[in-house]
Design an enzyme around this catalytic site. Structure first.
Site, PDB file in Angstrom:
ATOM      1  N   HIS A  93       0.814  -1.213   0.000  1.00 32.35           N
ATOM      2  CA  HIS A  93       0.000   0.000   0.000  1.00 32.35           C
ATOM      3  C   HIS A  93       0.850   1.267   0.000  1.00 32.35           C
ATOM      4  O   HIS A  93       0.367   2.330  -0.375  1.00 32.35           O
ATOM      5  CB  HIS A  93      -0.954  -0.002   1.202  1.00 32.35           C
ATOM      6  CG  HIS A  93      -2.176  -0.840   0.985  1.00 32.35           C
ATOM      7  ND1 HIS A  93      -3.453  -0.396   1.246  1.00 32.35           N
ATOM      8  CD2 HIS A  93      -2.314  -2.097   0.509  1.00 32.35           C
ATOM      9  CE1 HIS A  93      -4.330  -1.350   0.946  1.00 32.35           C
ATOM     10  NE2 HIS A  93      -3.653  -2.395   0.506  1.00 32.35           N
TER      11      HIS A  93
ATOM     12  N   ASN B 273      -7.298   2.313   3.419  1.00 28.92           N
ATOM     13  CA  ASN B 273      -6.201   1.993   4.329  1.00 28.92           C
ATOM     14  C   ASN B 273      -6.613   1.870   5.791  1.00 28.92           C
ATOM     15  O   ASN B 273      -5.783   1.507   6.640  1.00 28.92           O
ATOM     16  CB  ASN B 273      -5.097   3.051   4.202  1.00 28.92           C
ATOM     17  CG  ASN B 273      -4.331   2.942   2.903  1.00 28.92           C
ATOM     18  OD1 ASN B 273      -4.162   1.850   2.369  1.00 28.92           O
ATOM     19  ND2 ASN B 273      -3.888   4.078   2.379  1.00 28.92           N
TER      20      ASN B 273
END
Length: 326
Positions: free
Chosen positions: A66, A95
């Protein structure tokens, strides 16, 4: 006199350029003299953390992905906390489910390194090294980690949108995210094999397992769907409910994830899509039959990912704390 000045100027430029080059060059042994304890501290910290919390390895791998897939690349911008003035990548909706164990292990390593080698090791180098070493602990392949990164000074939530794969996306959408970053379809499928460890929250796939359409029901093994429905029955009251991505060998990095897909044992829509899509299916079948091939492509792809958008020299900084800029 003029000749002497010219010589001094040339010498200055030579030294200046070489200093900049040495600052900007990533090497495998970057900390050998700068911080000889670097590798030992990383190893000791991740071993302790992984024993304490066995989900740490998969969590850290996800954090790494990520961070590096975003336009600003591997600069640990994902670690920065929001301020009253800026909402950071960390607080983007996609996230919010990043596991706390991953952030915690990076903080532990950074704290130990700041005591041993103050203001020397970047959070970016810590994240990629910890990810590689944790994967090896689970039986995964080794890949080279080139060191000397600097940390980014910016993290903005809106920059995340459209750059990270979501489990609800079609395979063509996910493929586009990776090909836009320079990866082949085979490399994308190999990186998807990260799902051989870790877990997914029930909320990410309940729309699939409670959908009675024939296309959905045919993707899942019937008994597997029944088990998922039982495991996720209370997901509305308990959003933290989750299941392993690979129910066969959930704590081992191997190719069983790919072997599960033809059997209808994938958890997410995107997992099933890898096998049903005619472009990605041949790679799924190859990796399912040949773990060595999967490991080679995965290792190559991870090394490639770890070098995306790397900042060196004055383009970044070495943060004193990983969650805030200096």
């Amino acid at each position: 006199m003029a000749s002497s000045s010219t010589t001094l100027l040339s010498l200055f430029l030579f030294l200046f350029l070489n200093l900049n080059l040495s600052e900007s060059r990533l090497t495998l042994d970057y900390y050998q003299k700068r911080c000889p304890q670097f590798q030992q501290i990383v190893q000791q910290t991740i071993t302790s953390k992984q024993i304490q919390s066995p989900t740490t390895a998969a969590a850290t791998l996800r954090l790494f992905l990520h961070d590096c897939l975003l336009p600003n690349g591997c600069d640990s911008s994902i670690l920065l906390s929001s301020t009253p003035f800026t909402k950071t990548e960390r607080d983007n909706d996609i996230n919010l489910s990043l596991p706390g164990d991953a952030f915690d292990v990076i903080v532990r390593i950074k704290t130990a390194l700041e005591l041993a080698c103050p203001n020397t090791v970047s959070c970016s180098d810590i994240l990629v090294t910890a990810t590689r070493d944790l994967l090896i602990m689970l039986g995964g392949p080794h890949f080279n980690v080139y060191l000397g990164r600097r940390d980014g000074r910016s993290s903005i939530s809106t920059t995340v949108n459209g750059f990270l794969p979501k489990p609800t996306m079609s395979i063509s959408e996910i493929t586009k995210i990776f090909t836009n970053r320079g990866f082949t379809v085979e490399e994308m499928v190999a990186l998807s094999g990260a799902h051989t460890v870790g877990f997914s929250h029930c909320s990410e796939f309940t729309s699939e397992i409670y959908n009675n359409s024939s296309s959905v029901s045919s993707s899942y093994n019937p008994r597997f769907v029944e088990g998922l429905r039982k495991a996720c029955g209370d997901y509305r009251n308990n959003p933290s409910l989750s299941v392993f991505n690979d129910i066969m060998t959930p704590n081992k990095f191997d190719n069983v994830y790919f072997q599960n897909l033809p059997k209808g044992l994938g958890v997410l829509k995107s997992d099933h899509g890898l096998f049903s899509d005619p472009i990605t299916r041949p790679f799924v079948e190859t990796f399912a039959a040949d773990q060595d091939r999967f490991f080679r492509v995965f290792a190559k792809s991870m090394e490639k990912l770890s070098l995306l958008g790397v900042k060196t020299g004055r383009r970044g900084e070495i943060r004193r704390r990983c969650d805030q800029i200096n």
